[in-house]
Scaffold this active site. Structure first.
Site, PDB file in Angstrom:
ATOM      1  N   CYS A 116     -10.693  -0.065   3.441  1.00 29.83           N
ATOM      2  CA  CYS A 116      -9.269  -0.180   3.154  1.00 29.83           C
ATOM      3  C   CYS A 116      -8.760   1.186   2.717  1.00 29.83           C
ATOM      4  O   CYS A 116      -9.412   1.855   1.910  1.00 29.83           O
ATOM      5  CB  CYS A 116      -9.059  -1.208   2.034  1.00 29.83           C
ATOM      6  SG  CYS A 116      -7.338  -1.421   1.562  1.00 29.83           S
TER       7      CYS A 116
ATOM      8  N   HIS B 285      -3.322  -8.417   1.319  1.00 32.13           N
ATOM      9  CA  HIS B 285      -2.565  -7.427   0.534  1.00 32.13           C
ATOM     10  C   HIS B 285      -1.254  -8.020   0.022  1.00 32.13           C
ATOM     11  O   HIS B 285      -0.794  -7.680  -1.065  1.00 32.13           O
ATOM     12  CB  HIS B 285      -2.248  -6.189   1.384  1.00 32.13           C
ATOM     13  CG  HIS B 285      -3.375  -5.200   1.464  1.00 32.13           C
ATOM     14  ND1 HIS B 285      -3.865  -4.536   0.360  1.00 32.13           N
ATOM     15  CD2 HIS B 285      -4.096  -4.739   2.512  1.00 32.13           C
ATOM     16  CE1 HIS B 285      -4.843  -3.713   0.734  1.00 32.13           C
ATOM     17  NE2 HIS B 285      -5.010  -3.830   2.030  1.00 32.13           N
TER      18      HIS B 285
ATOM     19  N   GLN C 244       0.814  -1.222   0.000  1.00 35.45           N
ATOM     20  CA  GLN C 244       0.000   0.000   0.000  1.00 35.45           C
ATOM     21  C   GLN C 244       0.848   1.273   0.000  1.00 35.45           C
ATOM     22  O   GLN C 244       0.321   2.357  -0.233  1.00 35.45           O
ATOM     23  CB  GLN C 244      -0.937   0.019   1.222  1.00 35.45           C
ATOM     24  CG  GLN C 244      -1.979  -1.093   1.182  1.00 35.45           C
ATOM     25  CD  GLN C 244      -2.904  -0.994   2.367  1.00 35.45           C
ATOM     26  OE1 GLN C 244      -2.611  -1.512   3.430  1.00 35.45           O
ATOM     27  NE2 GLN C 244      -4.024  -0.298   2.200  1.00 35.45           N
TER      28      GLN C 244
HETATM   29 NI    NI Z   1      -6.438  -2.749   3.137  1.00 31.73          NI
END
Ligand code: NI
Length: 183
Positions: free
Chosen positions: A98, A144, A50
């Site tokens: 998220c 993820h 991320q």
């Molecule tokens: Ni997430």
């Protein structure tokens, strides 16, 4: 340092992330930056993909939920190279969101309990069992590292309804309070 959060549509979120070892450059700085980035965005978990890094690591801090469950006040963990070695047959549903998919919250079914094996920030190995909310957050972050997002898990009907919202995020038409990197 607050890092930009990569949003839906970035290829790094769909990659199988790679394990790291002790020699990964500036690891403690990266962990610190990931926590800072997560707190700034009011998140409870953040995985390395991320922030654009396809490596197997995530950070979690559930202190924000201490009113619901005092036990969560001290649940702050870095998990490196984790493996979920067992998942309960029993599944439970709860709403998730998220930081990479701003503005979307959906119910997701997941195993109620898991066993996870991981290395902490000192590369010490742990094997732990978790139930309920902790298990859910760990599974979300673990996904993820496998290139999966919670929106993949919603029912086909809900997914159809989400399609245009997701397309908009992928096109960079998104508004969030925190700094993002769109595709
Ligand atoms: Ni997430």
């Amino acid at each position: 340092m607050i890092l930009p959060i990569y949003t839906y549509g970035n290829a790094v979120l769909r990659k199988q992330a790679e394990p790291i070892d002790k020699n990964y450059p500036n690891l403690s700085m990266l962990i610190e930056n990931m926590y800072e980035t997560m707190y700034n965005a009011d998140g409870v978990g953040l995985a390395a993909p991320q922030v654009g890094l396809p490596i197997r690591m995530f950070v979690i801090d559930l202190i924000a939920f201490k009113e619901d469950d005092p036990e969560l006040a001290t649940f702050k963990k870095v998990m490196i190279n984790p493996t979920i070695t067992n998942r309960s047959e029993n599944e439970v549903s709860a709403e998730e969101g998220c930081l990479s998919v701003p503005g979307i919250h959906e119910s997701v079914n997941r195993p109620e309990s898991i066993v996870v094996q991981y290395l902490d920030e000192h590369f010490e190995e742990h094997t732990e069992e978790y139930v309920g909310f902790k298990a859910r957050v760990i599974q979300h972050e673990y996904d993820h590292l496998e290139g999966n997002l919670f929106t993949d898990k919603v029912s086909p009907i809900r997914r159809q309804l989400l399609k245009s919202k997701l397309t908009n995020i992928a096109k960079g038409k998104t508004s969030s309070r925190y700094k993002v990197k769109t595709a």
